[in-house]
Design a protein around this motif. Sequence first.
Motif, short mmCIF file in Angstrom:
data_model
loop_
_atom_site.label_atom_id
_atom_site.label_comp_id
_atom_site.label_asym_id
_atom_site.label_seq_id
_atom_site.Cartn_x
_atom_site.Cartn_y
_atom_site.Cartn_z
N ILE A 175 0.86 -1.18 0.00
CA ILE A 175 0.00 0.00 0.00
C ILE A 175 0.90 1.24 0.00
CG2 ILE A 175 -1.90 1.20 1.13
CD1 ILE A 175 -2.49 -1.36 2.68
N GLY A 176 0.78 2.04 -1.05
CA GLY A 176 1.60 3.23 -1.17
C GLY A 176 2.73 3.01 -2.15
N ALA B 12 -0.30 -4.40 -5.65
CA ALA B 12 0.24 -3.04 -5.57
C ALA B 12 -0.92 -2.06 -5.56
CB ALA B 12 1.17 -2.78 -6.76
N ILE B 13 -1.07 -1.34 -4.45
CA ILE B 13 -2.27 -0.51 -4.23
C ILE B 13 -1.88 0.96 -4.06
CG2 ILE B 13 -4.25 -0.13 -2.70
CD1 ILE B 13 -3.86 -3.08 -1.78
N ASP B 14 -2.51 1.81 -4.85
CA ASP B 14 -2.34 3.25 -4.72
C ASP B 14 -3.46 3.91 -5.53
OD1 ASP B 14 0.45 5.20 -4.11
OD2 ASP B 14 -1.32 6.05 -5.09
N PRO B 15 -4.13 4.92 -4.99
CA PRO B 15 -5.22 5.57 -5.74
C PRO B 15 -4.73 6.40 -6.93
CG PRO B 15 -4.86 6.68 -3.64
CD PRO B 15 -4.02 5.44 -3.62
N ALA B 16 -3.43 6.70 -6.97
CA ALA B 16 -2.89 7.52 -8.07
C ALA B 16 -2.56 6.63 -9.27
CB ALA B 16 -1.66 8.28 -7.60
N GLY C 225 1.76 -12.26 -11.75
CA GLY C 225 1.75 -12.30 -10.29
C GLY C 225 1.67 -10.94 -9.64
N ILE C 226 1.79 -9.85 -10.42
CA ILE C 226 1.67 -8.50 -9.86
C ILE C 226 0.30 -7.94 -10.25
CG2 ILE C 226 2.57 -6.16 -9.82
CD1 ILE C 226 5.31 -7.22 -10.33
N HIS C 227 -0.51 -7.64 -9.25
CA HIS C 227 -1.84 -7.08 -9.48
C HIS C 227 -1.79 -5.58 -9.21
CE1 HIS C 227 -3.47 -11.24 -9.39
NE2 HIS C 227 -2.57 -11.41 -8.44
N ARG C 228 -2.03 -4.78 -10.21
CA ARG C 228 -1.97 -3.33 -10.06
C ARG C 228 -3.37 -2.81 -9.77
NH1 ARG C 228 1.53 -0.97 -14.93
NH2 ARG C 228 -0.39 -1.42 -16.08
N MET C 229 -3.54 -2.15 -8.63
CA MET C 229 -4.87 -1.74 -8.17
C MET C 229 -4.91 -0.24 -7.91
SD MET C 229 -5.50 -4.98 -5.60
CE MET C 229 -7.28 -4.78 -5.55
N ALA C 230 -5.53 0.50 -8.79
CA ALA C 230 -5.63 1.96 -8.67
C ALA C 230 -6.82 2.31 -7.78
CB ALA C 230 -5.76 2.60 -10.04
N MET C 231 -6.65 2.17 -6.48
CA MET C 231 -7.71 2.46 -5.51
C MET C 231 -7.06 2.58 -4.14
SD MET C 231 -9.39 -1.38 -5.37
CE MET C 231 -9.53 -1.44 -7.17
N ASP C 232 -7.84 3.03 -3.16
CA ASP C 232 -7.29 3.09 -1.81
C ASP C 232 -7.43 1.74 -1.13
OD1 ASP C 232 -9.90 2.92 -0.69
OD2 ASP C 232 -10.13 5.09 -0.77
#
Length: 213
Positions: free
Chosen positions: A2-3, A25-29, A41-48
Amino acid sequence: MIGLGLLGQLVTQYLYLSGAKEIYAIDPAESRIQLVPEKAGIHRMAMDAAKAKGEISKKTNGKMLDVVFDITGHPVVLAQATQLVNKFGRVILLGDTATPTAQGMGSNVVSNSVAILDIHGTMNYKGWDHPDMAALYLSYIMQDWYRSNKKGGGSSFAKLNNILEYFFVTNAGSTPRNWLCTSYTVLLLKDLGLDPLGTKADMRLFAGNPGMV
Protein backbone atom coordinates in the motif's frame (compact mmCIF):
# COMPACT_ATOMS: atom_id res chain seq x y z
CA MET A 1 1.92 -3.13 -1.00
CA ILE A 2 0.00 0.00 0.00
CA GLY A 3 1.60 3.23 -1.17
CA LEU A 4 3.58 3.34 -4.40
CA GLY A 5 5.86 6.29 -3.84
CA LEU A 6 9.56 5.87 -4.50
CA LEU A 7 10.06 3.54 -1.54
CA GLY A 8 6.95 1.53 -2.39
CA GLN A 9 8.15 1.08 -5.97
CA LEU A 10 11.51 -0.23 -4.76
CA VAL A 11 9.98 -2.63 -2.24
CA THR A 12 7.63 -3.97 -4.91
CA GLN A 13 10.65 -4.75 -7.10
CA TYR A 14 12.48 -6.40 -4.17
CA LEU A 15 9.47 -8.58 -3.36
CA TYR A 16 9.22 -9.69 -6.97
CA LEU A 17 12.95 -10.47 -7.12
CA SER A 18 12.66 -12.39 -3.84
CA GLY A 19 10.08 -14.71 -5.36
CA ALA A 20 6.80 -13.49 -3.86
CA LYS A 21 4.04 -15.55 -5.48
CA GLU A 22 1.55 -12.69 -5.80
CA ILE A 23 1.93 -8.97 -5.16
CA TYR A 24 -0.99 -6.57 -4.84
CA ALA A 25 0.24 -3.04 -5.57
CA ILE A 26 -2.27 -0.51 -4.23
CA ASP A 27 -2.34 3.25 -4.72
CA PRO A 28 -5.22 5.57 -5.74
CA ALA A 29 -2.89 7.52 -8.07
CA GLU A 30 -3.07 6.00 -11.55
CA SER A 31 0.24 7.64 -12.50
CA ARG A 32 2.02 5.65 -9.79
CA ILE A 33 0.26 2.42 -10.73
CA GLN A 34 1.61 2.79 -14.27
CA LEU A 35 5.17 2.68 -12.90
CA VAL A 36 4.66 -0.82 -11.48
CA PRO A 37 5.94 -3.50 -13.89
CA GLU A 38 3.30 -5.51 -15.74
CA LYS A 39 4.50 -8.98 -14.76
CA ALA A 40 2.81 -12.26 -13.93
CA GLY A 41 1.75 -12.30 -10.29
CA ILE A 42 1.67 -8.50 -9.86
CA HIS A 43 -1.84 -7.08 -9.48
CA ARG A 44 -1.97 -3.33 -10.06
CA MET A 45 -4.87 -1.74 -8.17
CA ALA A 46 -5.63 1.96 -8.67
CA MET A 47 -7.71 2.46 -5.51
CA ASP A 48 -7.29 3.09 -1.81
CA ALA A 49 -6.77 0.29 0.71
CA ALA A 50 -10.36 0.38 1.95
CA LYS A 51 -11.76 -0.25 -1.53
CA ALA A 52 -9.11 -2.88 -2.25
CA LYS A 53 -10.46 -5.19 0.47
CA GLY A 54 -13.38 -6.48 -1.64
CA GLU A 55 -11.23 -6.97 -4.74
CA ILE A 56 -8.55 -8.86 -2.83
CA SER A 57 -11.16 -11.04 -1.15
CA LYS A 58 -12.50 -12.03 -4.58
CA LYS A 59 -9.07 -12.72 -6.05
CA THR A 60 -7.97 -14.84 -3.04
CA ASN A 61 -11.32 -16.61 -2.55
CA GLY A 62 -11.66 -14.96 0.83
CA LYS A 63 -8.26 -16.08 2.11
CA MET A 64 -6.80 -12.56 2.02
CA LEU A 65 -3.03 -11.89 2.28
CA ASP A 66 -0.13 -13.18 4.36
CA VAL A 67 1.80 -9.89 4.56
CA VAL A 68 0.82 -6.28 3.91
CA PHE A 69 3.26 -3.36 3.71
CA ASP A 70 1.96 0.09 4.65
CA ILE A 71 4.37 2.63 3.15
CA THR A 72 1.93 5.54 2.91
CA GLY A 73 2.83 7.52 6.01
CA HIS A 74 -0.91 8.21 6.44
CA PRO A 75 -2.42 7.47 9.88
CA VAL A 76 -5.74 6.03 8.63
CA VAL A 77 -4.14 3.35 6.48
CA LEU A 78 -2.89 1.09 9.29
CA ALA A 79 -6.42 0.06 10.31
CA GLN A 80 -7.28 -0.55 6.64
CA ALA A 81 -4.14 -2.62 6.16
CA THR A 82 -5.06 -4.96 9.02
CA GLN A 83 -8.28 -5.79 7.18
CA LEU A 84 -6.32 -7.15 4.20
CA VAL A 85 -4.38 -9.89 6.02
CA ASN A 86 -5.53 -13.37 6.98
CA LYS A 87 -5.41 -14.93 10.45
CA PHE A 88 -1.88 -14.76 11.86
CA GLY A 89 -1.01 -12.35 9.04
CA ARG A 90 1.56 -9.57 9.34
CA VAL A 91 1.29 -5.84 8.69
CA ILE A 92 4.61 -4.06 8.20
CA LEU A 93 4.86 -0.32 8.75
CA LEU A 94 7.77 0.85 6.64
CA GLY A 95 8.56 4.35 7.80
CA ASP A 96 6.17 6.28 10.02
CA THR A 97 3.41 8.83 9.99
CA ALA A 98 3.93 12.34 11.33
CA THR A 99 0.92 11.80 13.63
CA PRO A 100 1.25 8.29 15.15
CA THR A 101 -1.31 9.11 17.84
CA ALA A 102 -3.94 9.29 15.07
CA GLN A 103 -3.36 5.67 14.05
CA GLY A 104 -5.85 2.94 14.89
CA MET A 105 -5.12 -0.79 14.78
CA GLY A 106 -8.37 -2.09 13.34
CA SER A 107 -11.03 -4.34 14.84
CA ASN A 108 -9.49 -7.69 13.88
CA VAL A 109 -5.93 -7.36 15.19
CA VAL A 110 -6.54 -9.30 18.42
CA SER A 111 -9.23 -11.71 17.16
CA ASN A 112 -7.13 -12.73 14.13
CA SER A 113 -3.77 -12.60 15.94
CA VAL A 114 -2.41 -10.06 13.44
CA ALA A 115 1.21 -9.04 14.02
CA ILE A 116 2.24 -5.42 13.40
CA LEU A 117 5.94 -4.89 12.69
CA ASP A 118 7.67 -1.52 12.43
CA ILE A 119 10.71 -0.70 10.35
CA HIS A 120 12.52 2.65 10.20
CA GLY A 121 15.41 3.73 8.03
CA THR A 122 17.63 4.54 11.02
CA MET A 123 17.53 0.96 12.32
CA ASN A 124 20.33 -1.56 11.73
CA TYR A 125 19.52 -5.25 12.14
CA LYS A 126 22.28 -7.77 12.84
CA GLY A 127 24.81 -5.84 10.77
CA TRP A 128 22.33 -5.11 7.95
CA ASP A 129 23.10 -1.40 7.60
CA HIS A 130 22.93 1.32 4.95
CA PRO A 131 26.16 0.39 3.11
CA ASP A 132 24.95 -3.23 2.82
CA MET A 133 21.55 -2.08 1.57
CA ALA A 134 23.11 0.24 -1.02
CA ALA A 135 25.46 -2.52 -2.20
CA LEU A 136 22.57 -4.97 -2.64
CA TYR A 137 20.49 -2.39 -4.47
CA LEU A 138 23.28 -1.53 -6.88
CA SER A 139 24.03 -5.22 -7.49
CA TYR A 140 20.39 -5.70 -8.56
CA ILE A 141 20.68 -2.75 -10.94
CA MET A 142 23.88 -4.17 -12.44
CA GLN A 143 22.45 -7.69 -12.83
CA ASP A 144 19.28 -6.44 -14.48
CA TRP A 145 21.18 -4.12 -16.82
CA TYR A 146 23.51 -6.92 -17.95
CA ARG A 147 20.58 -9.30 -18.53
CA SER A 148 18.74 -6.69 -20.61
CA ASN A 149 21.91 -5.72 -22.49
CA LYS A 150 22.70 -9.35 -23.37
CA LYS A 151 19.24 -9.81 -24.84
CA GLY A 152 19.49 -6.54 -26.73
CA GLY A 153 16.51 -5.30 -24.73
CA GLY A 154 16.77 -2.29 -22.51
CA SER A 155 13.22 -2.45 -21.18
CA SER A 156 14.46 -2.58 -17.59
CA PHE A 157 16.44 0.63 -18.08
CA ALA A 158 13.41 2.25 -19.69
CA LYS A 159 11.22 1.34 -16.72
CA LEU A 160 13.82 2.62 -14.25
CA ASN A 161 14.15 5.81 -16.24
CA ASN A 162 10.38 6.33 -16.04
CA ILE A 163 10.45 5.94 -12.27
CA LEU A 164 13.36 8.36 -11.88
CA GLU A 165 11.73 10.91 -14.15
CA TYR A 166 8.41 10.72 -12.32
CA PHE A 167 9.82 11.29 -8.85
CA PHE A 168 12.65 13.73 -9.62
CA VAL A 169 11.33 15.77 -12.53
CA THR A 170 7.53 15.54 -12.68
CA ASN A 171 7.16 15.59 -8.89
CA ALA A 172 10.33 17.53 -8.07
CA GLY A 173 10.14 18.96 -4.58
CA SER A 174 7.38 16.63 -3.38
CA THR A 175 9.63 13.69 -2.47
CA PRO A 176 12.48 15.04 -0.32
CA ARG A 177 13.56 11.61 1.02
CA ASN A 178 15.11 8.50 -0.46
CA TRP A 179 17.85 10.37 -2.33
CA LEU A 180 20.68 7.96 -1.65
CA CYS A 181 19.96 4.84 -3.74
CA THR A 182 18.28 6.79 -6.53
CA SER A 183 21.18 9.23 -6.82
CA TYR A 184 23.66 6.35 -6.86
CA THR A 185 21.60 4.69 -9.58
CA VAL A 186 21.69 7.76 -11.82
CA LEU A 187 25.46 8.08 -11.50
CA LEU A 188 26.01 4.33 -11.98
CA LEU A 189 23.95 4.26 -15.18
CA LYS A 190 25.81 7.29 -16.49
CA ASP A 191 29.10 5.44 -15.86
CA LEU A 192 27.72 2.55 -17.93
CA GLY A 193 27.23 4.93 -20.85
CA LEU A 194 23.49 5.34 -20.31
CA ASP A 195 21.94 8.71 -19.69
CA PRO A 196 18.89 8.67 -17.42
CA LEU A 197 16.88 11.89 -17.52
CA GLY A 198 19.40 13.66 -19.74
CA THR A 199 22.91 14.96 -19.23
CA LYS A 200 22.06 17.17 -16.24
CA ALA A 201 20.14 14.54 -14.25
CA ASP A 202 22.73 14.34 -11.49
CA MET A 203 22.72 18.12 -11.07
CA ARG A 204 18.94 18.15 -10.77
CA LEU A 205 19.06 15.45 -8.09
CA PHE A 206 21.85 17.01 -6.06
CA ALA A 207 20.55 20.56 -6.33
CA GLY A 208 17.91 19.79 -3.70
CA ASN A 209 20.39 18.02 -1.43
CA PRO A 210 23.82 19.73 -1.44
CA GLY A 211 25.12 17.35 1.22
CA MET A 212 25.15 14.55 -1.36
CA VAL A 213 27.76 16.21 -3.59
